[in-house]
Design an enzyme around this catalytic site. Structure first.
Site: not given
Length: 209
Positions: A8-13, A20, A81, A148
């Site tokens: 997946h693309g970059t996340t806030e966490w 995550q 994940e 993931h």
């Protein structure tokens, strides 16, 4: 059959260096841009099907990669994940401070890692192996898999014929890094590993942990 496997693309966490697991956090602008760029680089590939983790960050990434195409998306629990239990949402430095022995095993000796209210790596390997066995039974040409970090690392470990003891020798691929695998006669062959040629400014947002 050819498998296109990506994270997946970059996340806030990811940016905050928080685990995550089965939790979730939104894609960042960077994560969205990476997914769109990967989709553009794969525009000429005619995907028969998309398999994705049911977690929102993976599903959103899959939709962004496909853009205006109407390729069917199937969610699969085997692509979730690793479940980190009480570690989910915690920063890596905090985990290392509070659970140094467990964190060391998680990073370096996965075969000995015992989760706290989470999954073991053996649990993860079992469900990923089941997913791959299901794939052997279908007749597709091109399949996109969006999942993931730890799950992809497990996929690549199995595809390379490595053991859980050798799991730590592989990297965790950054968001939307691309791996491509050929499936012939029920056997897997990795032909592209960790391709990030579509990512601009990678060094600024490296969440490979």
């Amino acid at each position: 059959m050819r498998l296109y496997i990506t994270r997946h693309g970059t996340t806030e966490w990811n940016i905050e260096k928080r685990l995550q697991g089965w939790g979730d956090s939104p894609l960042t602008e960077e994560g969205i841009n990476r997914a769109v760029s990967l989709g553009e680089s794969l525009a000429d590939v005619d995907f028969d099907i998309i398999y994705t983790s049911p977690q929102k960050r993976a599903m959103e990434t899959a939709k962004l990669i496909m853009g205006n195409k109407n390729t069917k998306i199937i969610t699969h629990d085997g692509l979730k994940e690793l479940r980190f239990g009480i570690w989910e949402g915690m920063e890596l430095d905090e985990i290392n401070e509070k659970y140094p022995e467990e964190y060391y095993l998680y990073r370096n000796r996965p075969e000995l890692y015992i989760p706290i209210d989470g999954e073991s790596f053996k649990d993860l390997f079992n469900r990923v192996e089941s997913f791959l066995e299901e794939l052997k039974a279908v007749d597709y040409r091109n399949v996109l898999i969006v999942t993931h970090g730890m799950t992809i690392k497990t996929l690549i470990t199995i595809i390379k014929g490595l053991t859980l003891d050798e799991f730590s020798s592989l990297p965790v691929y950054t968001g939307t890094a691309l791996n491509i695998c050929e499936v012939k006669g029920g056997k897997f062959e990795l032909i592209v590993e960790g391709d990030i040629s579509h990512i601009k400014g990678y060094e600024k947002f490296d969440e490979s942990y």
